[in-house]
Design a protein around this motif. Structure first.
Motif, mmCIF file in Angstrom:
data_model
loop_
_atom_site.group_PDB
_atom_site.id
_atom_site.type_symbol
_atom_site.label_atom_id
_atom_site.label_comp_id
_atom_site.label_asym_id
_atom_site.label_seq_id
_atom_site.Cartn_x
_atom_site.Cartn_y
_atom_site.Cartn_z
ATOM 1 N N GLN A 1 2.455 -1.116 10.785
ATOM 2 C CA GLN A 1 3.783 -0.654 10.360
ATOM 3 C C GLN A 1 4.793 -0.834 11.494
ATOM 4 O O GLN A 1 5.914 -1.306 11.281
ATOM 5 N N ALA B 1 3.147 -9.061 5.207
ATOM 6 C CA ALA B 1 2.198 -8.188 5.894
ATOM 7 C C ALA B 1 0.817 -8.421 5.319
ATOM 8 O O ALA B 1 0.553 -8.099 4.176
ATOM 9 N N LYS C 1 0.135 -0.308 3.733
ATOM 10 C CA LYS C 1 1.097 -1.336 3.326
ATOM 11 C C LYS C 1 2.262 -0.739 2.531
ATOM 12 O O LYS C 1 3.390 -1.186 2.668
ATOM 13 N N ASP D 1 3.858 -6.865 -4.221
ATOM 14 C CA ASP D 1 2.611 -6.195 -3.856
ATOM 15 C C ASP D 1 1.454 -7.127 -4.209
ATOM 16 O O ASP D 1 1.504 -7.816 -5.222
ATOM 17 N N LEU E 1 3.273 -8.071 0.466
ATOM 18 C CA LEU E 1 2.116 -7.337 0.956
ATOM 19 C C LEU E 1 0.860 -8.045 0.498
ATOM 20 O O LEU E 1 0.722 -8.381 -0.671
#
Ligand code: ADP
Length: 812
Positions: free
Chosen positions: A29, A45, A53, A145, A178
């Motif tokens: 993070q 990420a 996440k 996501d 993510l």
């Protein structure tokens, strides 16, 4: 780094985060913040499951909103949309409005324009873009996501193209993707022009190992003795072992991953015996209560089975469960009340249900594409394993695979424990995907020429991965050919324009191949109906929306539904109809139309025919044929042959014939549902869960809605038939209840009870004796009042009204 050190968040948010226990950011993070995620920079990420996440996404979205922007969070599964919404709603007290866009593809809800954060699936977003939802232009931040799912041939291409479109609409769009840890996160970052945050860091140590013989062998070289008793299974021994090892007075819970729903249910039943013997009286009492709540959700076998397991401290979890069942189970697992969940991997990634021990029991799964049992991807197994270990509660997480022999153990170590996850590869070049997206890209104006189209496609991961422009151009040309041949597109001097029907198909979110199938089927149905009408000396209705001739019923024509309900025995073909058999089956036995609101000239078009038509499109996941099904449905195929719309394959076309039968099975489920068969009988007859019935019904509703629009646009004389078939499947009722189910609060069961108490229409309900209404509604006064109010009764009050016993008797 602490939340309070971030100045970009809305006032109050950093304090709230710290109050939640987020005192320090996790290292990934912090890395994301350093890469500018809170300042509008794009970031990919790629970090392990459960390493925070979601918070990275929240930092991006909340900062974007604080700057006056608008954020979109794209989830991979519908089941996750409302969960994420609920999670983000805790920011509403800081002035951040949250909305979720689910439901039908077309109901986009203008109010989304007023939300700051919107949650939706990629399909939904794609659909909103196609339909020109204006708020899409206001987006400043988009989160994808589980972006590694671009690798999924079903859903991946939509995510890929949607991101490309959103980035074309707003060239400064912040994209936060993510991802689980994958082999080539750098390529994904390059595609999205994003900074890469890649990390193996986990909030809690994870030990991975393989159970073989009497011990688990871990990757760090350690061993844990877990002997397997005589007649005991490895899984049971491992679940018992975790429960028996107390940490702070608590045994450890287990999450068991298996490869099918049936296995999940079977394993849960067996493991319930392991958990049951380890419950204290207090837990037993609480679990009894929970089992009751589970039974209250729905009155089905699945509900009963789940409740039976839960009483004993175990549960199963799969996509066939009702959403309420799922969340009851997940909450009880997080509260450590349920000790063991047996799950299919569907929701492994998205649902936050950590356990001390994860057991990956099945590492192979049936694969329809390649046939037979195939090993799961490393990536997928890592995601399941990543659920092991609850930070702050367990000393470490343990993820265990099972081997029966040494060779398998070695293979599992190679394949899953030591292995790096695979690369993600774009699946866009697959034709069905490209077909859909090329049409949509042209119809919604993202490209108007072949070159423009290729340039647009160049923004996709596919293009950035292959570097082979020729191949992309080649498939694109093939797809353009198909779309032009089916009149969805016109090509003139290099310019591409969507036709009227092409626009409709794109807006309706249909696979063009589904649309082509539907249009052909409906056309064929109309032609054979007309042929029948001519043969029988009837006139054909001039247009789809025309009023039903008053005298239709009296004339004794049989409606489509009569065929479904009763005899469809065709047989003696009427030669004068010329063309073949799609039509002769319907009985022409005059008077038997028994004065129902008959409509005449579509006798060959039955709900089953329409359900079958939509069930065989690529947009419907058909039910599988199980062993023994082939004979059953083959028999029904011949019995009801004349109802099918379009040309049935012959038995010698093996694969096509099998598909046709699978579609018939699916259509029969829909027909049973629309004939008021109860849920339990349906789940048993078709071997599905209640959630599956809902899924099929929703898809059928959408596809029939699309069929209705296509019929309208093409002026095909079937609009009313389609509408009725759709209404019936939507409400799950026979034709005669459709008027009553139009009343808010009146579902299939209540409508049937009212009908049996003699109240057959809305008009009658408005005038009915209150005591009869109350009796039919099982004495529920509040319900009766709401229903009467909804139907427009002046004085709906039930005060002092006694239910009519005869009405309730009639209804039971
Ligand atoms: P992922 O999406 O990576 O699988 P999640 O975002 O679900 O993981 O995070 C897992 C858990 O970790 C959540 O319960 C979340 O509240 C918690 N968490 C996230 N970041 C922190 C942090 N910095 N400190 C403490 N807990 C955190």
């Amino acid at each position: 780094m602490r939340p309070s050190e971030l100045s970009t968040l809305p006032d109050g948010v950093p304090e709230a985060l710290e109050a939640e226990g987020i005192e320090e950011f996790y290292p990934p993070q912090t890395a994301a913040v350093e890469a500018g995620v809170a300042d509008g920079e794009s970031v990919v990420a790629s970090v392990p499951t459960a390493s925070g996440k979601t918070l990275i996404a929240e930092l991006a979205m909340l900062s974007a909103v604080a700057r006056g922007g608008k954020a979109l969070y794209i989830v991979p599964l519908r089941a996750l949309a409302s969960e994420k919404k609920t999670e983000f709603e805790r920011w509403e007290e800081f002035g951040v409005d949250v909305g979720v866009s689910t439901g039908n593809y077309q109901s986009d809800g203008e109010w989304l324009a007023s939300r700051d954060v919107i949650v939706a699936t990629s399909e939904k977003v794609d659909s909103l873009v196609r339909n020109g939802a204006p708020w899409v232009n206001d987006l400043t931040c988009v989160v994808a996501d589980e972006v590694h799912l671009v690798d999924d041939s079903g859903r991946g291409p939509t995510l890929e193209v949607t991101l490309a479109k959103l980035r074309k609409i707003n060239r400064d769009l912040q994209v936060v993707a993510l991802s689980a840890t994958v082999g080539n996160a750098d390529q994904v970052a390059e595609w999205l022009d994003a900074a890469l945050v890649e990390s193996d860091w986990r909030p809690i140590e994870l030990k991975m190992g393989v159970h073989y013989g009497n011990a688990v062998n871990f990757d760090d070289g350690s061993q844990r003795e877990v002997p397997v008793g005589k007649g005991q299974k490895q899984t049971a021994a491992l679940v018992a072992d975790a429960l028996d090892e107390e940490v702070d007075g608590q045994g450890g819970s287990s999450l068991v991953f298996v490869n099918s729903r049936r296995n999940a249910e079977g394993a849960a039943k067996r493991l319930a015996d392991v958990t049951a013997s380890r419950l204290d009286p207090e837990e037993q009492a609480e679990l009894e209560g929970l089992a009751g709540d589970i039974r209250d959700v729905s009155d089905t076998d699945t509900s009963d089975d789940l409740a039976d397991c839960v009483r004993k401290g175990a549960a199963f979890h799969h996509a066939g469960l009702a959403a309420e069942h799922r969340s009851l189970v997940e909450d009880a697992f997080r509260d450590r009340l349920v000790k063991c969940i047996c799950a299919t991997p569907t929701l492994a990634a998205g649902v936050n249900t950590p356990a001390r021990r994860v057991i990956v029991r099945d590492w192979k799964r049936y694969d329809g594409e390649f046939g037979g049992m195939q090993p799961l991807d490393t990536l997928e197994v890592h995601q399941m394993m990543g659920r092991a270990g609850r930070p702050g509660l367990d000393p470490y997480g343990e993820a265990v695979l099972l081997a029966k022999d040494r060779d398998t153990m070695d293979e599992l170590f190679e394949r899953y424990v030591w292995a790096e996850p695979e690369d993600v590869r774009s699946k866009l070049a697959a034709e069905p995907a490209l077909r859909t997206h090329v049409l949509a890209t042209v119809a919604s104006g993202f490209a108007t020429t072949r070159d423009g189209l290729l340039e647009f496609l160049d923004r996709t991961l596919y293009a950035s991965q292959t570097g082979d422009d020729a191949r992309l151009a080649e498939v694109t040309d093939r797809v353009l050919e198909y779309l032009a041949a089916n009149e969805f597109l016109e090509r003139e001097d290099g310019t591409l324009t969507a036709t009227g029907i092409g626009h409709t198909v794109s807006r309706l979110y249909l696979d063009p191949m589904s649309a082509a199938e539907i249009v052909d089927g409906l056309r064929e149905g109309v032609e054979s109906a007309d042929a029948d009408a001519v043969a029988a000396g009837r006139r054909s209705r001039p247009d789809g929306d025309a009023e039903v001739p008053e005298d239709a019923a009296d004339a004794g024509f049989v409606t489509g539904n009569d065929l479904v309900a009763g005899d469809a025995d065709g047989g003696d073909a009427d030669d004068s109809a010329g063309d073949a058999n799609a039509g002769e089956g319907e009985s022409d036995e005059g008077g038997e139309g028994d004065g129902e609101e008959g409509r005449d000239d579509g006798p060959t078009i039955t709900p089953l025919g329409l359900y079958h038509l939509v069930a065989r499109t690529p947009d419907m996941y058909q039910l599988y044929l199980k062993s023994g099904d082939r004979e059953t449905y083959e028999e029904q195929f011949y019995e009801r042959e004349e109802e099918f719309l379009g040309h049935a394959p012959s038995e010698f076309e093996d694969v096509a014939f099998e598909d046709w039968l699978a579609a018939l099975k699916t259509a029969r489920l829909l027909e049973d549902w629309a004939s008021e068969l109860d849920e339990d009988t349906i789940t048993e007859r078709y071997g599905v869960g209640p959630g599956d019935i809902r899924g099929k019904v929703d898809t059928a509703e959408w596809l029939l809605g699309a069929a209705e629009q296509l019929a309208n646009e093409l002026d095909l004389d079937v609009v009313l038939d389609v509408r009725e078939a759709k209404k019936r499947v939507e409400d799950g009722v026979r034709e005669e209840l459709l008027d009553l189910t139009g009343v808010r609060g009146v579902g299939r069961k209540r409508a049937r009870r009212l009908f049996e108490a003699g109240i057959e229409t809305r008009a009658e309900l408005r005038e009915a004796d209150k005591s009869v209404v109350l009796g039919a509604l099982r004495g529920r006064e509040k319900t009766a009042e709401n229903v009467l109010q909804a139907v427009g009764r002046q004085d709906p009050s039930m005060e002092g009204v006694r239910k009519d016993a005869s009405a309730s008797a009639a209804a039971t």
